[in-house]
Each structure stands twice: as structure tokens, then as C-alpha cells.
Design a protein around this motif. Structure first.
Motif, PDB file in Angstrom:
ATOM      1  N   GLU A 109     -11.978   8.563  11.612  1.00 21.05           N
ATOM      2  CA  GLU A 109     -13.209   9.246  11.234  1.00 21.05           C
ATOM      3  C   GLU A 109     -14.045   8.390  10.279  1.00 21.05           C
ATOM      4  N   GLU A 110     -13.332   7.718   9.345  1.00 16.22           N
ATOM      5  CA  GLU A 110     -14.073   6.952   8.321  1.00 16.22           C
ATOM      6  C   GLU A 110     -14.593   5.627   8.828  1.00 16.22           C
ATOM      7  N   PHE A 111     -14.079   5.165   9.936  1.00 22.93           N
ATOM      8  CA  PHE A 111     -14.552   3.879  10.458  1.00 22.93           C
ATOM      9  C   PHE A 111     -14.496   3.959  11.976  1.00 22.93           C
ATOM     10  N   PRO A 112     -15.400   4.783  12.530  1.00 19.84           N
ATOM     11  CA  PRO A 112     -15.318   5.034  13.969  1.00 19.84           C
ATOM     12  C   PRO A 112     -15.665   3.785  14.786  1.00 19.84           C
ATOM     13  N   ILE A 113     -14.946   3.630  15.875  1.00 13.32           N
ATOM     14  CA  ILE A 113     -15.187   2.485  16.768  1.00 13.32           C
ATOM     15  C   ILE A 113     -16.628   2.466  17.236  1.00 13.32           C
ATOM     16  N   SER A 114     -17.202   3.633  17.390  1.00 15.54           N
ATOM     17  CA  SER A 114     -18.573   3.708  17.902  1.00 15.54           C
ATOM     18  C   SER A 114     -19.568   3.052  16.954  1.00 15.54           C
ATOM     19  N   GLU A 115     -19.196   2.898  15.676  1.00 17.22           N
ATOM     20  CA  GLU A 115     -20.139   2.279  14.737  1.00 17.22           C
ATOM     21  C   GLU A 115     -19.935   0.776  14.577  1.00 17.22           C
ATOM     22  N   PHE A 174      -5.118   2.794   6.215  1.00 20.06           N
ATOM     23  CA  PHE A 174      -4.458   1.485   6.309  1.00 20.06           C
ATOM     24  C   PHE A 174      -3.518   1.415   7.511  1.00 20.06           C
ATOM     25  N   LYS A 175      -2.858   2.525   7.780  1.00 15.46           N
ATOM     26  CA  LYS A 175      -1.956   2.545   8.933  1.00 15.46           C
ATOM     27  C   LYS A 175      -2.708   2.219  10.225  1.00 15.46           C
ATOM     28  N   ALA A 176      -3.962   2.627  10.291  1.00 14.43           N
ATOM     29  CA  ALA A 176      -4.741   2.350  11.502  1.00 14.43           C
ATOM     30  C   ALA A 176      -5.431   0.995  11.437  1.00 14.43           C
ATOM     31  N   MET A 177      -5.946   0.650  10.267  1.00 14.69           N
ATOM     32  CA  MET A 177      -6.828  -0.512  10.188  1.00 14.69           C
ATOM     33  C   MET A 177      -6.085  -1.844  10.207  1.00 14.69           C
ATOM     34  N   ILE A 178      -4.888  -1.906   9.641  1.00 16.33           N
ATOM     35  CA  ILE A 178      -4.167  -3.190   9.635  1.00 16.33           C
ATOM     36  C   ILE A 178      -3.879  -3.622  11.077  1.00 16.33           C
ATOM     37  N   PRO A 179      -3.294  -2.726  11.904  1.00 18.89           N
ATOM     38  CA  PRO A 179      -3.124  -3.154  13.306  1.00 18.89           C
ATOM     39  C   PRO A 179      -4.460  -3.362  14.023  1.00 18.89           C
ATOM     40  N   ASN A 180      -5.465  -2.568  13.678  1.00 19.22           N
ATOM     41  CA  ASN A 180      -6.763  -2.752  14.333  1.00 19.22           C
ATOM     42  C   ASN A 180      -7.277  -4.165  14.149  1.00 19.22           C
ATOM     43  N   PHE A 181      -7.092  -4.712  12.951  1.00 19.35           N
ATOM     44  CA  PHE A 181      -7.555  -6.083  12.729  1.00 19.35           C
ATOM     45  C   PHE A 181      -6.884  -7.029  13.717  1.00 19.35           C
ATOM     46  N   ALA A 182      -5.566  -6.873  13.885  1.00 23.06           N
ATOM     47  CA  ALA A 182      -4.839  -7.768  14.791  1.00 23.06           C
ATOM     48  C   ALA A 182      -5.362  -7.648  16.223  1.00 23.06           C
ATOM     49  N   TYR A 183      -5.542  -6.396  16.686  1.00 21.41           N
ATOM     50  CA  TYR A 183      -6.049  -6.209  18.053  1.00 21.41           C
ATOM     51  C   TYR A 183      -7.463  -6.781  18.194  1.00 21.41           C
ATOM     52  N   ALA A 184      -8.277  -6.528  17.183  1.00 24.55           N
ATOM     53  CA  ALA A 184      -9.651  -7.031  17.248  1.00 24.55           C
ATOM     54  C   ALA A 184      -9.661  -8.548  17.298  1.00 24.55           C
ATOM     55  N   ILE A 199       0.841  -1.199   0.000  1.00 29.58           N
ATOM     56  CA  ILE A 199       0.000   0.000   0.000  1.00 29.58           C
ATOM     57  C   ILE A 199       0.881   1.256   0.000  1.00 29.58           C
ATOM     58  N   ASP A 200       1.942   1.199   0.773  1.00 28.07           N
ATOM     59  CA  ASP A 200       2.838   2.356   0.872  1.00 28.07           C
ATOM     60  C   ASP A 200       3.353   2.774  -0.500  1.00 28.07           C
ATOM     61  N   SER A 201       3.703   1.793  -1.343  1.00 31.89           N
ATOM     62  CA  SER A 201       4.187   2.145  -2.676  1.00 31.89           C
ATOM     63  C   SER A 201       3.053   2.471  -3.634  1.00 31.89           C
ATOM     64  N   LEU A 202       1.903   1.820  -3.435  1.00 30.45           N
ATOM     65  CA  LEU A 202       0.820   1.962  -4.412  1.00 30.45           C
ATOM     66  C   LEU A 202       0.021   3.238  -4.235  1.00 30.45           C
ATOM     67  N   VAL A 203      -0.164   3.652  -2.985  1.00 31.73           N
ATOM     68  CA  VAL A 203      -0.985   4.840  -2.742  1.00 31.73           C
ATOM     69  C   VAL A 203      -0.070   6.063  -2.701  1.00 31.73           C
ATOM     70  N   PRO A 204      -0.357   7.076  -3.506  1.00 40.85           N
ATOM     71  CA  PRO A 204       0.543   8.236  -3.571  1.00 40.85           C
ATOM     72  C   PRO A 204       0.664   8.934  -2.210  1.00 40.85           C
ATOM     73  N   VAL A 205       1.828   9.528  -2.005  1.00 38.23           N
ATOM     74  CA  VAL A 205       2.111  10.165  -0.713  1.00 38.23           C
ATOM     75  C   VAL A 205       1.082  11.238  -0.359  1.00 38.23           C
ATOM     76  N   GLU A 206       0.484  11.842  -1.391  1.00 41.59           N
ATOM     77  CA  GLU A 206      -0.447  12.935  -1.120  1.00 41.59           C
ATOM     78  C   GLU A 206      -1.761  12.444  -0.507  1.00 41.59           C
ATOM     79  N   ASP A 207      -2.107  11.189  -0.777  1.00 41.27           N
ATOM     80  CA  ASP A 207      -3.405  10.680  -0.315  1.00 41.27           C
ATOM     81  C   ASP A 207      -3.321  10.322   1.172  1.00 41.27           C
ATOM     82  N   HIS A 208      -3.193  11.394   1.981  1.00 38.41           N
ATOM     83  CA  HIS A 208      -2.990  11.202   3.419  1.00 38.41           C
ATOM     84  C   HIS A 208      -4.083  10.358   4.046  1.00 38.41           C
ATOM     85  N   GLN A 209      -5.312  10.603   3.601  1.00 39.93           N
ATOM     86  CA  GLN A 209      -6.443   9.935   4.237  1.00 39.93           C
ATOM     87  C   GLN A 209      -6.371   8.409   4.059  1.00 39.93           C
ATOM     88  N   SER A 210      -6.093   7.969   2.824  1.00 44.54           N
ATOM     89  CA  SER A 210      -6.016   6.526   2.576  1.00 44.54           C
ATOM     90  C   SER A 210      -4.872   5.903   3.355  1.00 44.54           C
TER      91      SER A 210
END
Lengths: 293, 293, 293, 293, 293
Positions: C148-154, C120-130, C105-116
Motif C-alpha cells: 500500500e505504501e509503495f504501490p507498483i502502479s506508482e 521491509f519484508k516486501a521491499m528487500i526482495p523487491n529490490f533483488a527482483y527489480a 531490522i527484525d531486532s530493531l523494529v518492535p514486533v507491534e510495528d506490523h506496517q514497518s
């Protein structure tokens, strides 16, 4: 490899093939027999050690450790057999991948492209022969099919020969794509087979170059040695001179297990127990030839 | 790794290499020998416990549990061997994937693109060296080939070094696609090899960082200890002072199995029993070099 | 998991960690000791059963079945260990796939696309913890990185949480394709890693939820019980009061094997013998973080 | 499957579940008990065979072969367990592939295409239910979700039902490609999961339909029978009437191992030891439902 | 293969099927019985060797080596069983791949293209039948479905028949791509199944053509022979004429293990213990037929 019928019991029992462990262990069997004879003579006739000597009970050790030594040696043989069988699987997989690559190329490359077809018809078996000889640290140019596009004379003999063949095969496939003969999806169809060549080569090298850990091998040999050297001492008081065949036979069993393990754990040579890599190479050449005709 | 010929029996039996379990266990062998001597002296000369004492029958326990302890230790050694062999397979697979990646890149990247070719020629072996040192918790910049595009000086030394190399290799492949040198299907051709780097790294870390379960290890050591500590008590009445070599030898066998298991279950160090990762790294550098020349 | 050095023999022999089988079996050891004491007192002092009683030969049964019970228990422990090791492999594979996904993902997603990238930086580890918490039947929102895009509350807390994370990751990858950031071949590059998440989750659930077959477990426990309950009867005539430590020690060995097996066959909890899933989750978060910086 | 806590020792020791081998072997245990009683009566009271009779030494055979029979039976049980565990892995893999297929379809098929989403939501669990019943040679239409596009009434009940479901799922995926909803690369993304259905089905059929080789099974039963039938003869002279519980208990142990092996080697039924295929089907339906909501 | 219910104990114990090891070993059992009778007569009646002769203690050897021989034979049988089971897995995998190929072709090839559909409907089962007969070194044209496009009369009977079928199937798939009926991604969808045919064929050939290493087989037979030939000598003094059934039974057990191993390690014939390849071929034809209707 010796080709044999496992159901011929008589032949197995009374015939001593040159690969038989009896013949391989002969010097050791004679030595241990002589040692037991001398020891028996000394104890019975000379020192006249009586039956009430403590030394007689040393056989307790042989009972107590009999299970460990048996188990270690049976596992040792099984581990060696696993390597032998893995080697066989790898060569079986080379047959499969050579056939699959040949039948795919046969359909993908048009009948008119004689040169390309001749290339693969020669190079796929060449890889197998090169690998066989590479594992035996030899180089036999006369087993390889010479090709104008990849002459044997241009092989770097001091470098890794199977690697040169695998590189050439991959390069040719790519060249066919560049010419538009192979389409992108065809490349993906061939990928498994192309990858397999160096994977098989590396796995065979691994089996060949990695004996069991040094400490383990050293420990096993010391254990067998001490176990058998002390064996006559414990049993001489109940068996007297019968201890000689007894010790020789026990050593034959334990020693055979270790010798068999040593024989089969490097299965790529030319011994009676080695894999039939020569005939597998022929099978590959025959099969690939049949596909392209 | 010690390079040795498994068929040299004499050397194995009479030579005590510094990795030999005899030497590793020496302090223990001496202690247990001293303990048996003192115990034998006390029982025979001082306390003069007779042959009809119940304590003599404690050897029943050693018979009854002899099988369990043997089996546990043989399985223990085999489990450790399986890890060692898995480690060897992983490094063998690193060789295969490095070679396959190299030979694919060699055909895919045009001869004129010196910079890219130099990049892969340096980086593929660099990954292997970085992994080897990572598993030994060291960092040896002098083993790595320096590159203008990925200078060693910019490595984050406190972070995961093999991961930085794998990331750089993947990024470069994608960059080649963006430039139009690699086509989409070529990316898929390279995917197995690119994935394999971090898979191998993770598997080696797993082997290295996961000893057998704590309770199991603790139980085994307690079992061996109690078994051997009580061993002279049961056998002293039949063997008298011969119990001393008896106990020392039994402990040597049981202890060796545990010591060998401990030695080989973490196979990435520099001991006599460890895998030849240094020479595998050299093989990778040589092979990759040959492909690109 | 207890982190320990397997070579510290002294500590293992004389230190009784709370996960030690001695402590776990203590009530049973005391009961069986009391039982043996009472039985020994009755037979020796009260009933005065002589040495010629048939009952003494009941120890023949213990010899005859000693091998079966040993073998069953050693195999039992090995089967449990295989599960434990399979669990370790699965978590190791989660590390590998998380790292590979991150570096791709790091190579595929352009550096400017901060949100994406942040996604992934948050969700990959989240899967492991979950997954870790899912296997412990707990839900710890504070271990997850909120987005913001995938809040824990939801998150649907009563539904399968790792499945929700895996679904979100896959959906995001597809969304990037629709936006034209990822090309078709990139999707295929990511497929192995994306598939692996639910495969690992399912395999862990399988290990966790499937104890060994009911009849087998029940049979083993009955066998150990009858074997140990009758043990003092057979050996009391040769050992007298020494039968008490004898029986306790034999039960300690047999019982430990069963207890260790029960401990390690479900390796995803928080016990001393469980896998270090917490620290593996941290490794994933650290590695993924390093890749994206 | 019986759901149980493997740590409840008391329950296991004193409770005889209907799947308990004690209950399964009861008629045999009673027969062998009666046989031993009669034999003991005849030998002791009637024939009055003395202790010096040769027949007493027949117990030498039981010692000599005790190890073989134990090992054969323990291996037999382990082989059966391996099948049981392979069956469990296959159903675990069905869960994984169903979830992965669902989460991919969920992202790939637009929310508006209610019909397609309903199709997969119903058909993925239907395959699992159909497979479960197929392995039990039954057909339970009420467990399947009916669909207008693939009504249960049109199933060919005499043909292979899971195959019909797998065919329909694959056909639907291709139809989505023809409509332009799925792109070529999406087809490849789904290929692993689509292939897995019939692979799992075939592997389960293999386990179900292949008992261990006839000669082996026949040999084992003859061996157990002769071993136990001759057991009282050898031990009657040392144990007298105590030989009755002795023989019954030994037979219980050996017979249980064979009975457990027979029970667990076909793990797809409804017995206490069978796999929880019903609840796995529910898990699949729940998970797939959660993904599509 | 004999179809049987493993739970029918009575039938197994008292019925001697022609594949029963008792019948296979009959000549050997009679010979060893005669040998023991003569030896017993000579020792007891003629030579009148007393109980104090050393020769009596030769039974020590049988105890000491009893464990090794048991373990070797049990492992031997297990290794043979592993091959048998691997053979079964390969044929199970042929069923799976045939079904998957059929259901994919069924969706991919339009209903109107009768000729192509008839081709695959005939050729997929033809491969299975050809492989079955190839492994039995026979050729049965009447089991194959004749096709105008690939008439049986044009098969090269002296060449590798399954290879010709696999080549034809792959060629046809490529031809469909050239006609535009199959798209590139469809080719990739079919690749696993197309590869599998020759992989399965090669693996079956490997099992069939590779007996266990010569030295190992020879060693085992010599060991069994010497062990059983010396068995009566050691036990005649305690068992007298009872040694005859004793030796016959022990030989029956050891010999059966070797005979079973020999029977099942080549599982592709027509014996009672061989795999049901005939009925698997029928299953493939039925399943493929159902898919295309």
C-alpha cells in the motif's frame, strides 16, 4: 631472512649459500646422476640398444608434457610466493596498526597517566613478540616486557598467548572509557587497530597451517619423478654419456622450483627465506617507544 | 583433510593414498590402456598400416593443440585452487571474527551477568558448527551447545539454521543495549563482527553452489577426450607398442588436473582435500572458551 | 543456469546440450569443413601442387603463432570468467546484505510495528527482483510484492526502477529515526547494507555494459579467421584429405574459447551459462521471510 | 567508445574501423613488406645465397625466443587491460557514490529546502563532468550546471577543478549540520560517499599519468623491432617470396598487441577504445535528477 | 622518472637512454660475446669438432628448458611490476588522503583560526616530503615547511621522521576537539585519512625492504648463467660464427628481463624507472595550498 643485494650477480652465481637449492637437492642430484650413469652404461655398452629402437622416441613424451610440467611448477612457485608475500603484508600491517594505535593512545591518554601509557608501551610490542613465537610454536618470556598489571607469570602458557594479549589490550581501552578518560568517539577511533590484532594473527595461522591440497602436492611429486626417471631413456641415443649432466641439470631446475615453493610457503620460521619477523618485532618496539617518549 | 608434511617426497611418490588421482582415475586409465592396446594390435599386426600413411601425421594436431590443452587445464586447476583458498580465507575470517566478538563481549558484559556470557560462549561456536553442517546439508544437534534461552529443539530445521543463530546473536546484543549494559558506541564496535557471520555464510554458499560455467566444463571434457582418443593414432608409428604406456601416462597427467580441479573446487565436504572445517570449529570453541574463562 | 554435476564425464562427452559450443559453432564448422574439402580437392587433384612447393612451409607460421593465439584465447576466456565470477560475487553479496538488513531490522523494529516490518519484508526482495529484471531490460510487476505504501502502479517505469526501491528503503529507515524508533547508532549499523544496494546495482551494470575494448575484440576475430583460413594450406601436404577433420577440430577448439568467452562475459541473462539470478532472488525472499516470521 | 555487439563475427572480420589496428599499423606494415621484398630479391636473385648457408639457421633464434616475445606481449596487453578495467571500475564507483549520495540527501534534506536540494542536484553531476574534462585537460563550462551559490565564473580555472567541486560539496554538508538540518550521525552516513570523490579522481589521475616503466617499454619495442627485422632472413630459404606475407602477418600480430596496449592503458580520452565517460556523466545527471524529483 | 610518450617508436628503437638495459648490460654482453667468439674459434678452427659429435645435441636442453626460463623471467618481471604499481597506488592514495584531509579541515576549522589552518597547510605536505626522503634514507630539512609550533629543529633526526609528523597531526586534531572546535563526529570523519598516513608509510617500507626470497633470486641467476654459458655449444654447429650475435641477443633478452625486474622492484629512488615521488609531493603541496586559499 638473509639480507642481500639482488644486484650482486657474481656472488649469486658462484656462491652456494646453505639455503641454496643446489645444496638442498644434493642427495637427489647425486642419485639421479648415478641412475643415469648406470642406465647409460647398460644401454650403450651392455644391451647395445640401437638408434632405431622405439624406446628412443619416448622423448616425444618429454616434449609433449614439457610444457605442462613447466607451467605447473612455475605456478606452484608463484602460489607459494603469494603466500609469502601475504605473510609479509600481514606483518607490515601489524607494524602500521601498532604505530597507529600507539600514536592515538599517546594523544588520548593524558601525560600524567603514567601507568596506562606504560601499559600500552609494553603491551603493543608484546603482542607482536607473542605472535612471532606462537607461529613458531615456542614461548620466550624473556622477549616480553613484564608488567605489574599483566605479569608474564600469569599467562596461560597452554592457551592461545596472542589472544590473551589482545584481550588485555581491549579490556584496558574499555576500562579507560569507564574512567572517563576516553570518550565514546575515541573508542571508535581505536576500533580498526584493536580489531586488526586478532585478524592478523588468524591470517598468519591460516597461512602456516594450510599446505596446498594433498592430491595436488602428491600428483606434482609423482609427475616430476616419472618425468625425470624416464628422461635419460629418451635422450641417451642422441647424447650418449652427455645425458648424465643433461638429466642432472633438468632435475635441478624442476626440483628447485618445487623445493623453493616448499621453503617459502610457510614463511614464519627462521630459515634463510623466511620473513624477518624478529626484526619487524624490534621495529614495532622501537617505533612504539619513540611515540611514547 | 589429510594432514601431511609436504617435504616427505618418498611417501608421496610411492604411496597411493585413497585420495590419490591414480586411484580415482584407475578405471579410465585401464580403459584407455585397453583401447590403445587393441588399436596398436590392429594397426601393427592386422591392418599393417605403413609409416608413410597420412594418418601418422595426425600427431601434428597434438603438437599444435598441446599448448592450449595444457594451459586450459593448468588454469582450470588454478581457478579451482583459488576457490579452495577463498574458502579457507572465509573460515579463517570466521575464526578471527569469533575471537574478536568474544574478547569484546568479555570486556563489555560485566562478570556478574553470567547468563549473557554463557549465551555468547555457546552461541558463537554454535554458529560455526551450524555453518559447517549447513554446507554439508546435514544437521547435527549433538555438536551444538544447548541453551535454555535458545534451545536446539526450537530450531526450525527446515529453514536456514545459521541464519537463525546469527539473528539470535544480533537480537541479544540489541537487548543488552536496551537494558543499558551496552552503550551506543559499543554497538558500533561490534558491528563488523556481527555483519561478518552472514557474509561468510553467503560466500561459502556461493562457492559451494556455483560450479564453473556449463559450456566451459563440457568443452574441456570433450577436448580431453578427443585429444586422448586420437593420441595413439599419431604416435603408434614411432613408438609401436610403447604407445600404450605413453598414452596412459599422458592421460594420467591431463585427467589428474581435471580431477584435482573437481575435487578442490567444492572444499566444504569431508574428503582428503577438503578444508579442515571440523577442526576449525573446535578451534573456535576452544578460543571462545578461553576468552570467557 | 544449467544445474549439473561436474563429475559426470560420460554425459559431458557424449551429450550435446543446446548450450554446447559444438552446436553454437555448427554453421562455422560446416563452412570451414567445406572450405577445406574444396581446397584439398583443388590442391591434390586439380592443381597437383607438389610437396616441394614453398606454400607447404606456411605451416611454419602456424607453429610460430600457435602459442600467441592459444595464450590470447585462454586469457580471453579467463577474463570473461573473471567477470562472470565477479557477477556471482555481487549477487552473493546481495544475498548477504539482504539477510543482514533483514535480521537487523527484525531486532530493531518492535514486533507491534506490523506496517514497518511488512514494508521491509516486501521491499528487500523487491529490490533483488527489480535489479534482476533491470539487468535484463524487462519489467515484471507480477514478481514484485505490492505494498500500500509503495504501490507498483506508482513506479516510474521509464526511470531506474532499482534506484526507486533503494531510495524508498533509505527514506523509510530515516522516517523510523524521526519517529524515535531507531536511534542514531542504529542508523550507522544499517549504513553498510543500505549503501550496498546501489553499489551492487552499479557494478552489475558495469559488467553488463562494458564489452572488452573494440580493437582487442576485432583483432582477436581477425587473427582466428586468418589463422584458420590458412591452416589447411600448410598441412594439406602432410595430411592430404585428413586435413579436413584436422582443421575442423582446431577451429572447434579456438572458436569454442572465443564463443565461451562471449557467452559468459555478460552473465545476467537467461542462458544455460548465465548466473542463477532467478533462484538467488527466491533465496532472498525465502530468507527475508524466515527472519521476519 | 564504439558501441558494438561482440557476436557479429562477420563485421569484425571484414570491416576495418578507423580504430582497427590494421589501419593504425598500416605504415609499418607497408615498410616491413617493402623491406622483406627487397631482402628476398637480394638474397634469391642477386646474392643467390644457397640453402646451406648458416644464415638460414637464424630461424632457430625465432623459435627459441618466440615464446618469450609472445608471453611478454600477451602480458603487456593484459596489464593494459587491467588499467582500462580499473578505470571502468572507478567510473562505475562514481556512479554508485553519486546515486547513494543523492538518495541520502534526498531523504535527509527536507522538501522545503529547495536551495540545498538544487545545490546537490547540480553539484553531484558537475563533479563528474569536471572530472571527465580534467582528465582530458580541457574545461567545458557549458557542460556544467551553473548555480548562484557556486557560479562557474568563480571557478579557478588554473587550479584543480574537481577539487573545488568536492570542497564545495563537503562544505555544504557541514553547513547543513551547523544549521541543525543534518545530525551528527547523518554526517557519518555521508562520509563514504564524500570521501569517494577525491579518491576516484586521484586514482584516475594515477592511471592517466603513469605509463609502464621506461626501461620496460623501451626494451619491448627494441625486442619487437630486432625480432621482426631478422625474421625474413631465417625464413626466406624455406618460403622464398612467400616470406613477405609471412613477415607482414607476424608483425601485424605482434605490433597489434603492443598498439592495443598503448591504446587502452590511458582510457579517459575520446578514442574508439576509451571508456564511455561522456555517457557515464549523463547517467549520473539522469539518475541524480530522478532521485530529486 | 623519465617522462615519455609510449607511442614514439622511433625514439625507443634507436635511442639508448642511460637507463636502457642495453647500456646496463653492456659489460655482460661484451663478455659473453668474447666467450662465444673464443669458443667458436676453438671448436671450428682448432678442435675441429665434427657435426656428428654428441655435444651438438646439447641444444635439446635449451629447447626443453626454454619454456621454463622464459616463463620464470616473465613472471619475475611481472611480480616486480606489481610492486612498482603497488608503490604507485600507495602514493596516489597519499595524494587522495592529503586532499580529503585538507578539504575537510578547511570546512571544519573556522576561517579565523589562522594558526590551525597554517598548521595543516604546512604539515600535510611535510608528511609527504618526509616520507619521500625517509624512503631514500635522507633528510632534507629545506624541503619541509618550518612552523613555529613544530619546528624542524626539534625533529628527532635519528628517529622515524614520518612517524613524528603523523603523531603531531593526530595530536593537533585531538587538541581541536578539546577546545570544542571539532565535535566527536568530526573526529570520526577524519579517522580514515589520519590512519592512512602511517599505513602508507608502512606499506612503502615493506616494498622497499623486502626483496624476493633469497633462494629464488639465487636460483634464477644460476639458471640464466648456465643456460647462456652452454648456449653457444649447442648452436655452434648449425650457426658457426653466427652463434656470436645469436648468443649475445638471447642473453640480452633474458638478462634485460632480470635487470628490469631488479630496477623496478624498489621504486622509491631517483632512477629513470622510479616513481615520480618528487612531483607527487609537489602535487600534494599545490593541492593542499589551493584548498586552504
Amino acid at each position: 631472512m638473509v639480507d642481500y643485494n639482488p644486484k650482486e650477480w657474481f656472488r649469486f652465481i658462484f656462491y652456494f649459500h646453505k639455503a641454496d637449492t643446489v645444496r638442498k637437492l644434493m642427495p637427489w642430484l647425486l642419485s639421479i646422476g648415478a641412475y643415469s650413469t648406470i642406465l647409460a652404461f647398460l644401454i650403450i655398452e651392455y644391451w647395445k640398444i640401437g638408434e632405431d629402437a622405439d624406446v628412443r622416441n619416448i622423448s616425444l613424451m618429454h616434449s609433449l608434457l614439457g610444457f605442462v610440467i613447466s607451467m605447473l611448477l612455475v605456478f606452484r612457485t608463484n602460489t607459494a610466493y603469494d603466500r609469502w608475500w601475504e605473510g609479509r603484508k600481514l606483518w607490515g600491517s601489524l607494524v602500521n596498526n601498532s604505530r597507529n594505535l600507539a600514536l592515538k593512545i599517546d594523544s588520548l591518554v593524558p601525560v600524567e597517566d603514567h601507568q596506562s601509557r606504560a601499559f600500552f608501551k609494553a603491551m603493543i610490542p608484546n603482542f607482536a613478540y607473542a605472535l612471532k613465537n606462537h607461529l613458531r610454536k615456542s614461548h620466550k618470556p624473556n622477549e616480553l616486557t613484564d608488567l605489574e598489571e599483566f605479569p608474564i607469570s600469569e599467562l596461560q602458557q597452554n592457551e592461545h598467548i596472542p589472544l590473551q594479549y589482545a584481550t588485555a589490550i581491549f579490556a584496558r581501552v574499555l576500562a579507560l572509557q569507564k574512567k572517563g578518560i576516553l570518550f565514546p568517539e575515541h573508542l571508535l577511533l581505536l576500533n580498526t587497530e584493536l580489531d586488526s590484532f586478532m585478524n592478523i594473527c588468524g591470517a598468519c595461522e591460516r597461512i602456516k597451517n594450510t599446505p596446498i591440497p594433498f592430491s595436488y602436492s602428491s600428483f606434482l611429486k609423482k609427475f616430476i619423478f616419472v618425468y625425470c626417471i624416464t628422461l635419460p631413456i629418451g635422450y641417451i641415443f642422441s647424447l650418449h654419456y652427455l645425458v648424465i649432466p643433461f638429466v642432472v641439470f633438468v632435475f635441478y631446475i624442476l626440483g628447485s622450483l618445487e623445493v623453493i615453493a616448499e621453503e617459502i610457503e610457510d614463511p614464519f620460521g627462521k630459515d634463510a627465506n623466511d620473513l624477518p619477523t624478529d626484526s619487524i618485532c624490534n621495529t614495532i618496539r622501537t617505533s612504539v617507544g619513540q611515540v611514547f617518549n
